[in-house]
Design a protein around this motif. Structure first.
Motif, PDB file in Angstrom:
ATOM      1  N   ILE A 103       0.818  -1.217   0.000  1.00 29.13           N
ATOM      2  CA  ILE A 103       0.000   0.000   0.000  1.00 29.13           C
ATOM      3  C   ILE A 103       0.854   1.270   0.000  1.00 29.13           C
ATOM      4  O   ILE A 103       0.324   2.363   0.197  1.00 29.13           O
ATOM      5  N   SER A 104       2.166   1.132  -0.216  1.00 36.04           N
ATOM      6  CA  SER A 104       3.061   2.292  -0.127  1.00 36.04           C
ATOM      7  C   SER A 104       3.904   2.468  -1.385  1.00 36.04           C
ATOM      8  O   SER A 104       4.999   3.039  -1.313  1.00 36.04           O
ATOM      9  N   GLN A 105       3.440   1.989  -2.506  1.00 34.10           N
ATOM     10  CA  GLN A 105       4.268   2.051  -3.713  1.00 34.10           C
ATOM     11  C   GLN A 105       4.608   3.490  -4.114  1.00 34.10           C
ATOM     12  O   GLN A 105       5.702   3.775  -4.580  1.00 34.10           O
ATOM     13  N   GLY A 106       3.671   4.424  -3.935  1.00 31.65           N
ATOM     14  CA  GLY A 106       3.947   5.813  -4.293  1.00 31.65           C
ATOM     15  C   GLY A 106       5.077   6.397  -3.471  1.00 31.65           C
ATOM     16  O   GLY A 106       6.025   6.996  -4.005  1.00 31.65           O
ATOM     17  N   THR A 107       4.997   6.218  -2.136  1.00 33.87           N
ATOM     18  CA  THR A 107       6.042   6.721  -1.242  1.00 33.87           C
ATOM     19  C   THR A 107       7.381   6.054  -1.526  1.00 33.87           C
ATOM     20  O   THR A 107       8.422   6.715  -1.618  1.00 33.87           O
ATOM     21  N   LEU A 108       7.366   4.732  -1.668  1.00 37.58           N
ATOM     22  CA  LEU A 108       8.602   4.001  -1.945  1.00 37.58           C
ATOM     23  C   LEU A 108       9.207   4.429  -3.276  1.00 37.58           C
ATOM     24  O   LEU A 108      10.430   4.521  -3.416  1.00 37.58           O
ATOM     25  N   HIS A 109       8.348   4.705  -4.254  1.00 43.41           N
ATOM     26  CA  HIS A 109       8.831   5.104  -5.577  1.00 43.41           C
ATOM     27  C   HIS A 109       9.585   6.427  -5.497  1.00 43.41           C
ATOM     28  O   HIS A 109      10.694   6.563  -6.013  1.00 43.41           O
ATOM     29  N   TYR A 110       8.992   7.445  -4.840  1.00 46.36           N
ATOM     30  CA  TYR A 110       9.695   8.730  -4.831  1.00 46.36           C
ATOM     31  C   TYR A 110      10.947   8.690  -3.952  1.00 46.36           C
ATOM     32  O   TYR A 110      11.920   9.407  -4.220  1.00 46.36           O
ATOM     33  N   ILE A 111      10.954   7.842  -2.910  1.00 39.88           N
ATOM     34  CA  ILE A 111      12.188   7.685  -2.134  1.00 39.88           C
ATOM     35  C   ILE A 111      13.282   7.079  -3.019  1.00 39.88           C
ATOM     36  O   ILE A 111      14.445   7.489  -2.979  1.00 39.88           O
ATOM     37  N   PHE A 112      12.894   6.088  -3.826  1.00 37.35           N
ATOM     38  CA  PHE A 112      13.859   5.461  -4.739  1.00 37.35           C
ATOM     39  C   PHE A 112      14.415   6.508  -5.714  1.00 37.35           C
ATOM     40  O   PHE A 112      15.624   6.525  -6.001  1.00 37.35           O
ATOM     41  N   GLU A 113      13.537   7.375  -6.218  1.00 40.37           N
ATOM     42  CA  GLU A 113      13.998   8.424  -7.135  1.00 40.37           C
ATOM     43  C   GLU A 113      14.928   9.397  -6.413  1.00 40.37           C
ATOM     44  O   GLU A 113      15.934   9.838  -6.976  1.00 40.37           O
ATOM     45  N   TYR A 114      14.586   9.732  -5.180  1.00 38.15           N
ATOM     46  CA  TYR A 114      15.459  10.597  -4.377  1.00 38.15           C
ATOM     47  C   TYR A 114      16.844   9.968  -4.237  1.00 38.15           C
ATOM     48  O   TYR A 114      17.870  10.620  -4.447  1.00 38.15           O
ATOM     49  N   GLN A 115      16.869   8.687  -3.862  1.00 42.05           N
ATOM     50  CA  GLN A 115      18.145   7.985  -3.709  1.00 42.05           C
ATOM     51  C   GLN A 115      18.951   8.017  -5.002  1.00 42.05           C
ATOM     52  O   GLN A 115      20.168   8.258  -4.992  1.00 42.05           O
ATOM     53  N   SER A 116      18.268   7.783  -6.118  1.00 39.49           N
ATOM     54  CA  SER A 116      18.950   7.770  -7.412  1.00 39.49           C
ATOM     55  C   SER A 116      19.567   9.129  -7.715  1.00 39.49           C
ATOM     56  O   SER A 116      20.704   9.229  -8.206  1.00 39.49           O
ATOM     57  N   MET A 117      18.820  10.188  -7.431  1.00 42.74           N
ATOM     58  CA  MET A 117      19.317  11.545  -7.697  1.00 42.74           C
ATOM     59  C   MET A 117      20.500  11.886  -6.803  1.00 42.74           C
ATOM     60  O   MET A 117      21.476  12.508  -7.254  1.00 42.74           O
ATOM     61  N   MET A 118      20.450  11.491  -5.541  1.00 41.10           N
ATOM     62  CA  MET A 118      21.546  11.818  -4.626  1.00 41.10           C
ATOM     63  C   MET A 118      22.814  11.057  -4.965  1.00 41.10           C
ATOM     64  O   MET A 118      23.920  11.590  -4.835  1.00 41.10           O
ATOM     65  N   THR A 119      22.686   9.808  -5.411  1.00 44.05           N
ATOM     66  CA  THR A 119      23.889   9.073  -5.815  1.00 44.05           C
ATOM     67  C   THR A 119      24.512   9.713  -7.050  1.00 44.05           C
ATOM     68  O   THR A 119      25.744   9.790  -7.176  1.00 44.05           O
ATOM     69  N   GLU A 120      23.668  10.219  -7.957  1.00 48.62           N
ATOM     70  CA  GLU A 120      24.202  10.876  -9.149  1.00 48.62           C
ATOM     71  C   GLU A 120      24.858  12.201  -8.783  1.00 48.62           C
ATOM     72  O   GLU A 120      25.909  12.558  -9.325  1.00 48.62           O
ATOM     73  N   LEU A 121      24.260  12.926  -7.855  1.00 48.63           N
ATOM     74  CA  LEU A 121      24.798  14.224  -7.457  1.00 48.63           C
ATOM     75  C   LEU A 121      26.118  14.081  -6.712  1.00 48.63           C
ATOM     76  O   LEU A 121      27.024  14.906  -6.871  1.00 48.63           O
ATOM     77  N   THR A 122      26.249  13.028  -5.900  1.00 47.55           N
ATOM     78  CA  THR A 122      27.454  12.844  -5.081  1.00 47.55           C
ATOM     79  C   THR A 122      28.498  11.951  -5.736  1.00 47.55           C
ATOM     80  O   THR A 122      29.641  11.905  -5.280  1.00 47.55           O
ATOM     81  N   GLY A 123      28.092  11.199  -6.772  1.00 52.96           N
ATOM     82  CA  GLY A 123      29.022  10.268  -7.397  1.00 52.96           C
ATOM     83  C   GLY A 123      29.277   9.024  -6.573  1.00 52.96           C
ATOM     84  O   GLY A 123      30.273   8.319  -6.789  1.00 52.96           O
ATOM     85  N   MET A 124      28.388   8.728  -5.614  1.00 54.45           N
ATOM     86  CA  MET A 124      28.560   7.571  -4.743  1.00 54.45           C
ATOM     87  C   MET A 124      27.681   6.410  -5.219  1.00 54.45           C
ATOM     88  O   MET A 124      26.828   6.576  -6.092  1.00 54.45           O
ATOM     89  N   ASP A 125      27.885   5.241  -4.605  1.00 55.13           N
ATOM     90  CA  ASP A 125      27.160   4.031  -5.024  1.00 55.13           C
ATOM     91  C   ASP A 125      25.747   3.956  -4.459  1.00 55.13           C
ATOM     92  O   ASP A 125      24.810   3.556  -5.151  1.00 55.13           O
ATOM     93  N   ILE A 126      25.596   4.320  -3.177  1.00 57.97           N
ATOM     94  CA  ILE A 126      24.358   4.069  -2.443  1.00 57.97           C
ATOM     95  C   ILE A 126      23.915   5.339  -1.716  1.00 57.97           C
ATOM     96  O   ILE A 126      24.739   6.087  -1.193  1.00 57.97           O
ATOM     97  N   SER A 127      22.603   5.554  -1.670  1.00 60.93           N
ATOM     98  CA  SER A 127      22.030   6.610  -0.834  1.00 60.93           C
ATOM     99  C   SER A 127      20.947   6.003   0.038  1.00 60.93           C
ATOM    100  O   SER A 127      20.261   5.068  -0.374  1.00 60.93           O
ATOM    101  N   ASN A 128      20.805   6.521   1.263  1.00 61.65           N
ATOM    102  CA  ASN A 128      19.657   6.092   2.065  1.00 61.65           C
ATOM    103  C   ASN A 128      18.471   7.018   1.787  1.00 61.65           C
ATOM    104  O   ASN A 128      18.552   7.915   0.954  1.00 61.65           O
ATOM    105  N   ALA A 129      17.383   6.813   2.512  1.00 61.23           N
ATOM    106  CA  ALA A 129      16.138   7.531   2.235  1.00 61.23           C
ATOM    107  C   ALA A 129      16.088   8.909   2.875  1.00 61.23           C
ATOM    108  O   ALA A 129      15.027   9.495   2.947  1.00 61.23           O
TER     109      ALA A 129
END
Length: 437
Positions: A103-129
């Protein structure tokens, strides 16, 4: 009478008996009578909605709105109007921790997008939520380094770290048995030669923490830092202003192990100190030591893309005593703010905002220099913030700035100016006129 108070008189007496006193008043016996307030609170009587709105409008009008040339960790960046409107949608504003993926796919989806953006911005492998803010993210990184180092309990911290962050580190370290050692500066930047000496002579170093740009606005050259840390099996931690990474060399490019900082510079208004959002990224090998939530992408039984919380055994609701951190209740609303901002701005927009901030700061410095009354405290490259000495009474000058409607940061030996893309040439020129008086 007090329908929201859950405790009965019997409950209260039982609790008081447990702590060995006979009344609630006894809890406050240590407070001197001379400083206790015994009068009536100046609270208005009941009001209509219109009267309440009018009251708060009048209270708000007493605030003096200053043009912000202050920084030191919090910056007056532009906020696209669509972001607050989207955040006010109930499915975002009232969403809770996404334990149930179904029941949380929307929230999980935007957190995943946030993580993806932060890894790209920092050049790191992993981001938390996300974390609560930049200071707690730095403190968690310190503890993460000690956890990864096992028997190592010392962390070397640059003297150029924001003092607000250092205070939080000190508090966390005090109660976790961690020893902090300061790396001194040389000409306003972290001294690599001293760091090398400390790493070779101090036993038990788990990590090294630096800041980019540092508290004086200086862009440091961290060539050789990661190598020095890794040679002694210590982690290299970088605390960076998020927006500046659109154009500066990323922590990943500096070979950092952990990247932390505040995401406030990604469009979040200053709004009296919060709420903000801390980011934390790391290399893949440290993922199990990383605090907070991590959202992963998978496929459901129909082969459709789905999002889930992953590696949950690290978290407090799974095994409280062995959790990597108890900070993982962040509901991620401000992470969504950052996600929408980055989506709207795009790579080019983020770069343009950073370049405008850089250009504005250097224009301001060039104009201040022409007055003949200012000098850079450290003659080092800077980004959108710089630290100057003033040939005159600094307190008087700061007061003149306030009276003219400008806010700056007063530091020990001078003033720290910060410029963002919101500051116009006219505002900068008017600030310089006040400074030249």
């Amino acid at each position: 009478m007090f329908k929201y108070f859950p405790h009965t008189q019997d409950d209260l007496q039982a609790m008081l008996a447990t702590v060995g006193i006979d009344s609630v008043d006894a809890l406050y016996a240590q407070i001197p009578e001379s400083i206790r307030f015994r009068g009536d609170y100046k609270l208005p009587s009941e009001m209509s909605e219109m009267e309440v709105r009018d009251l708060f409008a009048k209270l708000g009008s007493q605030n003096e709105q200053l043009t912000c040339f202050a920084g030191m960790g919090v910056y007056d960046h532009y906020t696209p109007s669509v972001i607050p409107q989207l955040l006010q949608r109930s499915e975002f504003l009232t969403s809770y921790t996404p334990y149930q993926a179904e029941i949380s796919q929307g929230t999980l989806h935007y957190i995943f997008e946030y993580q993806s953006m932060m890894t790209e911005l920092t050049g790191m492998d992993i981001s938390n939520a996300s974390m609560y803010d930049g200071t707690t993210a730095a403190a968690e990184a310190m503890m993460m380094a000690v956890a990864a180092g096992k028997k190592q309990n010392k962390v070397l911290v640059s003297e150029a770290l924001n003092p607000k962050t250092r205070q939080v580190l000190d508090t966390y370290a005090l109660h976790h048995g961690i020893e902090l050692v300061t790396i001194p500066l040389k000409d306003g930047v972290t001294d690599l030669s001293t760091l090398n000496s400390q790493l070779s002579t101090i036993d038990g170093v788990a990590g090294v923490m630096v800041q980019q740009p540092n508290v004086f606005g200086v862009v440091e050259d961290f060539t050789g830092f990661a190598e020095a840390c890794h040679e002694q099996k210590a982690l290299f931690i970088m605390d960076c202003v998020a927006a500046d990474l659109a154009v500066l060399k990323t922590p990943g490019e500096w070979d950092a192990d952990i990247a932390v900082g505040d995401g406030q510079s990604l469009g979040i208004p200053m709004q009296f100190g919060g709420p903000y959002v801390g980011y934390m990224c790391c290399t893949e090998k440290l993922i199990r030591k990383m605090p907070g939530r991590i959202v992963g992408m998978t496929k459901d039984n129909r082969e459709q893309r789905a999002f889930v919380l992953t590696l949950q055994a690290r978290e407090q609701h799974i095994r409280r005593q062995k959790a990597t951190s108890n900070i993982c209740s962040n509901q991620s609303l401000m992470a969504l703010f950052v996600t929408i901002y980055c989506s709207l701005m795009g790579k080019q927009g983020l770069k343009e905002a950073a370049q405008l901030s850089y250009a504005g700061a250097h224009y301001l410095w060039d104009e201040l220099k022409k007055t003949g009354r200012f000098q850079l405290v450290y003659d080092q490259p800077f980004f959108n913030e710089f630290y100057v000495k003033y040939d005159g009474d600094v307190d008087t000058l700061c007061q003149r700035f306030i009276e003219a409607g400008f806010l700056v940061v007063r530091m020990e030996d001078g003033i720290l100016f910060a410029v963002t893309e919101k500051r116009t040439k006219e505002e900068i020129d008017n600030l310089v006129k006040i400074a030249a008086l």
